[in-house]
Design a protein around this motif. Structure first.
Motif, PDB file in Angstrom:
ATOM      1  N   PHE A  15      28.523  39.899  50.372  1.00 25.47           N
ATOM      2  CA  PHE A  15      29.434  39.593  49.259  1.00 25.47           C
ATOM      3  C   PHE A  15      28.651  39.728  47.961  1.00 25.47           C
ATOM      4  N   ASN A  16      28.959  40.773  47.205  1.00 27.58           N
ATOM      5  CA  ASN A  16      28.224  41.013  45.961  1.00 27.58           C
ATOM      6  C   ASN A  16      29.089  41.830  45.004  1.00 27.58           C
ATOM      7  N   PRO A  17      28.753  41.839  43.718  1.00 30.88           N
ATOM      8  CA  PRO A  17      29.576  42.530  42.727  1.00 30.88           C
ATOM      9  C   PRO A  17      29.704  44.032  42.959  1.00 30.88           C
ATOM     10  N   ALA A  18      28.723  44.638  43.611  1.00 29.28           N
ATOM     11  CA  ALA A  18      28.738  46.086  43.770  1.00 29.28           C
ATOM     12  C   ALA A  18      29.807  46.559  44.750  1.00 29.28           C
ATOM     13  N   THR A  19      30.100  45.744  45.766  1.00 30.29           N
ATOM     14  CA  THR A  19      30.985  46.218  46.833  1.00 30.29           C
ATOM     15  C   THR A  19      32.186  45.322  47.115  1.00 30.29           C
ATOM     16  N   SER A  20      32.173  44.094  46.661  1.00 27.07           N
ATOM     17  CA  SER A  20      33.202  43.125  47.050  1.00 27.07           C
ATOM     18  C   SER A  20      34.303  43.025  46.005  1.00 27.07           C
ATOM     19  N   LYS A  21      35.539  42.941  46.487  1.00 28.48           N
ATOM     20  CA  LYS A  21      36.701  42.845  45.609  1.00 28.48           C
ATOM     21  C   LYS A  21      37.331  41.458  45.721  1.00 28.48           C
ATOM     22  N   VAL A  22      37.683  40.913  44.564  1.00 26.99           N
ATOM     23  CA  VAL A  22      38.255  39.565  44.495  1.00 26.99           C
ATOM     24  C   VAL A  22      39.690  39.667  44.006  1.00 26.99           C
ATOM     25  N   ALA A  23      40.600  38.998  44.696  1.00 24.85           N
ATOM     26  CA  ALA A  23      42.000  38.929  44.274  1.00 24.85           C
ATOM     27  C   ALA A  23      42.314  37.500  43.877  1.00 24.85           C
ATOM     28  N   ILE A  29      47.969  28.387  34.911  1.00 23.33           N
ATOM     29  CA  ILE A  29      46.957  27.547  34.262  1.00 23.33           C
ATOM     30  C   ILE A  29      45.564  27.868  34.784  1.00 23.33           C
ATOM     31  N   MET A  30      45.416  28.107  36.096  1.00 25.50           N
ATOM     32  CA  MET A  30      44.096  28.223  36.701  1.00 25.50           C
ATOM     33  C   MET A  30      43.628  29.657  36.899  1.00 25.50           C
ATOM     34  N   GLY A  31      44.540  30.565  37.255  1.00 25.54           N
ATOM     35  CA  GLY A  31      44.156  31.921  37.629  1.00 25.54           C
ATOM     36  C   GLY A  31      43.316  32.661  36.607  1.00 25.54           C
ATOM     37  N   PRO A  32      43.713  32.691  35.336  1.00 31.47           N
ATOM     38  CA  PRO A  32      42.920  33.439  34.354  1.00 31.47           C
ATOM     39  C   PRO A  32      41.486  32.950  34.232  1.00 31.47           C
ATOM     40  N   GLY A  33      41.277  31.646  34.271  1.00 35.83           N
ATOM     41  CA  GLY A  33      39.917  31.117  34.173  1.00 35.83           C
ATOM     42  C   GLY A  33      39.070  31.471  35.372  1.00 35.83           C
ATOM     43  N   ILE A  34      39.660  31.406  36.581  1.00 36.71           N
ATOM     44  CA  ILE A  34      38.929  31.775  37.789  1.00 36.71           C
ATOM     45  C   ILE A  34      38.575  33.257  37.753  1.00 36.71           C
ATOM     46  N   ALA A  35      39.544  34.085  37.360  1.00 37.94           N
ATOM     47  CA  ALA A  35      39.286  35.528  37.256  1.00 37.94           C
ATOM     48  C   ALA A  35      38.162  35.804  36.260  1.00 37.94           C
ATOM     49  N   LEU A  36      38.148  35.087  35.152  1.00 37.48           N
ATOM     50  CA  LEU A  36      37.117  35.275  34.131  1.00 37.48           C
ATOM     51  C   LEU A  36      35.731  34.965  34.679  1.00 37.48           C
ATOM     52  N   VAL A  37      35.621  33.884  35.449  1.00 41.71           N
ATOM     53  CA  VAL A  37      34.313  33.508  36.007  1.00 41.71           C
ATOM     54  C   VAL A  37      33.763  34.621  36.889  1.00 41.71           C
ATOM     55  N   PHE A  38      34.587  35.161  37.772  1.00 39.44           N
ATOM     56  CA  PHE A  38      34.117  36.219  38.669  1.00 39.44           C
ATOM     57  C   PHE A  38      33.836  37.514  37.904  1.00 39.44           C
ATOM     58  N   ARG A  44      34.654  42.953  40.454  1.00 43.78           N
ATOM     59  CA  ARG A  44      35.957  43.533  40.162  1.00 43.78           C
ATOM     60  C   ARG A  44      37.023  42.553  40.642  1.00 43.78           C
ATOM     61  N   VAL A  45      37.920  42.188  39.737  1.00 42.59           N
ATOM     62  CA  VAL A  45      38.931  41.175  40.027  1.00 42.59           C
ATOM     63  C   VAL A  45      40.312  41.754  39.748  1.00 42.59           C
ATOM     64  N   THR A  46      41.256  41.494  40.629  1.00 39.07           N
ATOM     65  CA  THR A  46      42.655  41.818  40.369  1.00 39.07           C
ATOM     66  C   THR A  46      43.438  40.512  40.312  1.00 39.07           C
ATOM     67  N   GLN A  82      33.194  44.566  28.720  1.00 32.44           N
ATOM     68  CA  GLN A  82      32.925  44.839  30.135  1.00 32.44           C
ATOM     69  C   GLN A  82      33.643  43.838  31.043  1.00 32.44           C
ATOM     70  N   ILE A  83      33.691  42.581  30.636  1.00 29.04           N
ATOM     71  CA  ILE A  83      34.379  41.558  31.428  1.00 29.04           C
ATOM     72  C   ILE A  83      35.860  41.883  31.548  1.00 29.04           C
ATOM     73  N   ILE A  84      36.485  42.199  30.431  1.00 28.28           N
ATOM     74  CA  ILE A  84      37.915  42.494  30.432  1.00 28.28           C
ATOM     75  C   ILE A  84      38.203  43.756  31.246  1.00 28.28           C
ATOM     76  N   GLU A  85      37.312  44.741  31.178  1.00 31.27           N
ATOM     77  CA  GLU A  85      37.505  45.971  31.947  1.00 31.27           C
ATOM     78  C   GLU A  85      37.413  45.733  33.449  1.00 31.27           C
ATOM     79  N   ARG A  86      36.744  44.669  33.864  1.00 30.61           N
ATOM     80  CA  ARG A  86      36.614  44.381  35.290  1.00 30.61           C
ATOM     81  C   ARG A  86      37.849  43.699  35.861  1.00 30.61           C
ATOM     82  N   VAL A  87      38.776  43.285  35.025  1.00 34.50           N
ATOM     83  CA  VAL A  87      39.962  42.565  35.491  1.00 34.50           C
ATOM     84  C   VAL A  87      41.180  43.487  35.435  1.00 34.50           C
ATOM     85  N   ASP A  88      41.767  43.750  36.589  1.00 35.16           N
ATOM     86  CA  ASP A  88      43.013  44.502  36.676  1.00 35.16           C
ATOM     87  C   ASP A  88      44.172  43.521  36.797  1.00 35.16           C
TER      88      ASP A  88
END
Length: 335
Positions: A15-23, A29-38, A44-46, A82-88
Motif C-alpha cells: 500500500f503506497n502512493p505509487a500504486t494504491s488507489k483510494v476511494a 462533512i468528513m469526505g473532503p477532509g479525508i480525501a485531502l489527507v491522502f 490518488r483519491v477519487t 499537485q494535491i488538487i490534481e490528485r483528487v478526482d
C-alpha cells in the motif's frame, strides 16, 4: 509529520502512493477532509457522491481547505496544485469501487444507506480491497455479509478530518487484528494519531465522553447557572489546556484517587436528570437555530456563511495545533 513509505501493507498487499488507489465515498462533512489527507500524502483519491450538487460542494470545500493551508504557510502554490490534481470527483461509486485498494465509507449515518454501500463494495471490489467505515456510532459489522468479514473495520475520523489528528480504530474481533495493525501504521504514516479500541461499543470512546458531557452542559445552561459564552470561556481557561497534558484519566492520579471516591459519594452533588434529548438543545432546533449552517445556534454568526465560519475555525485550529506541537502529535502520559 507525513512521510509516506513503500513498506506499508493493507490486507497483506503493498500500500503506497505509487500504486494504491483510494476511494472516498461521501463528500459531505468528513469526505473532503479525508480525501485531502491522502492526497497530501501523495495518493490518488477519487471522491464520490450520489448527486452532482453534493459533489461540487465537497470539491469546493476541499479546494477551500487547500487554499487556507497555503494562506497559513503550510503549503506552497505548487504543492497545493499537485494535491488538487490528485483528487478526482465522480458521481456514483461503482467504477471507483471496482478500481480501489482502499474504500473509505463516509456516507450518511443511516443503517440502510451504509448497508447498500457495503453490498456494492462486496459485489464490485477486488478481493483484497479493504473498507474503512467512518461511522461515528453504528456497529457496521452487523450490516455486512459474511463474505466481507475480515475486510471491514471502523476508522472513525474527527471533524475537520484534515486537521484533527485522532482516528479511532476498531475491528471485528480476531479476524481483523492484522488489518487493524496495518491500518494504524498507514494512519501514522499519513500524519494521524490513531488509537486502537479493544472491542466494539456504540459511539466508540470520544463520542461517548462528549454525549455524557453534553448532558451536564445543557443542564447547567437550562438551570441558569451560567451563560453559553461564560461556559465556553471557563472550559477554555481550565480543563481544556490541562487535558492536553493529563488527558482525562491521569488527572485523577494528581488529584488523589481517595478524594475522587469521596467526590462520587457526595450526597449534595446533583446529577442532571436523564432526558432523551435535553430541552435546552431541542428548543434551539425547534426555533430553526441549527448552528453555523443556519447562521445561529447557541451563538449568533451575524450573517457569515458556513464556509466563512469553517475557514475561521480551521485557521484557529492550525495555530492551536502548531503551538501544542508534541502534545497533540504524540501525546503521552506524564512520567
Amino acid at each position: 509529520m507525513m512521510n509516506p513509505t513503500n513498506t506499508l501493507t493493507l490486507n497483506s498487499q503493498p500500500f503506497n502512493p505509487a500504486t494504491s488507489k483510494v476511494a472516498v465515498l461521501g463528500a459531505g462533512i468528513m469526505g473532503p477532509g479525508i480525501a485531502l489527507v491522502f492526497a497530501e500524502a501523495g495518493y490518488r483519491v477519487t471522491m464520490c457522491e450520489i448527486s452532482p450538487e453534493n459533489l461540487d460542494k465537497g470539491m469546493a470545500s476541499l479546494r477551500d481547505s487547500v487554499a487556507l493551508k497555503v494562506s497559513e504557510g503550510l503549503l506552497d502554490d505548487t504543492q497545493a496544485r499537485q494535491i488538487i490534481e490528485r483528487v478526482d470527483a465522480r458521481v456514483g461509486i461503482e467504477d471507483t469501487v471496482a478500481q480501489a485498494d482502499l474504500v473509505i465509507e463516509a456516507v450518511s449515518e443511516k443503517k440502510e444507506i451504509k448497508q447498500a454501500v457495503f453490498q456494492t463494495v462486496q459485489k464490485l471490489a477486488k478481493p483484497h480491497t479493504v473498507i474503512w467505515s467512518n461511522t461515528s456510532t453504528l456497529n457496521v459489522f452487523e450490516l455486512i455479509e459474511p463474505d466481507m468479514a475480515g475486510r471491514l473495520l471502523v476508522a472513525h475520523w474527527f471533524a475537520p478530518a484534515h486537521i484533527v489528528p485522532l482516528v479511532e480504530v476498531v475491528g471485528d474481533g480476531g479476524n481483523t487484528d492484522r488489518l487493524v495493525t496495518e491500518t494504524i501504521d498507514i494512519l501514522k504514516n499519513i500524519g494521524k494519531v490513531p488509537v486502537r479500541l479493544n472491542k466494539m461499543i456504540n459511539g466508540f470512546v470520544i463520542n461517548r465522553l462528549q454525549r455524557l458531557l453534553g448532558r451536564e452542559i445543557f443542564y447547567l445552561l437550562e438551570s441558569g447557572v451560567i451563560s453559553p459564552e461564560d461556559l465556553d470561556i471557563a472550559v477554555r481557561a481550565s480543563i481544556a489546556p490541562r487535558m492536553q497534558v493529563l488527558g482525562v484519566l491521569q488527572r485523577y492520579d494528581f488529584t488523589n484517587l481517595n478524594l475522587s471516591v469521596r467526590n462520587f459519594q457526595d450526597p449534595d452533588f446533583t446529577d442532571p436528570p436523564f432526558e432523551a434529548v435535553p430541552k435546552y438543545l431541542q428548543d434551539r432546533v425547534n426555533e430553526g437555530r441549527l448552528g453555523v449552517g443556519t447562521g445561529a445556534g447557541f451563538f449568533d454568526y451575524q450573517g457569515r456563511s458556513s464556509l466563512e465560519m469553517q475557514q475561521e475555525r480551521d485557521r484557529h485550529l492550525y495555530r492551536v495545533l502548531e503551538a501544542l506541537g508534541e502534545y497533540v502529535d504524540g501525546p503521552r502520559p506524564v512520567r
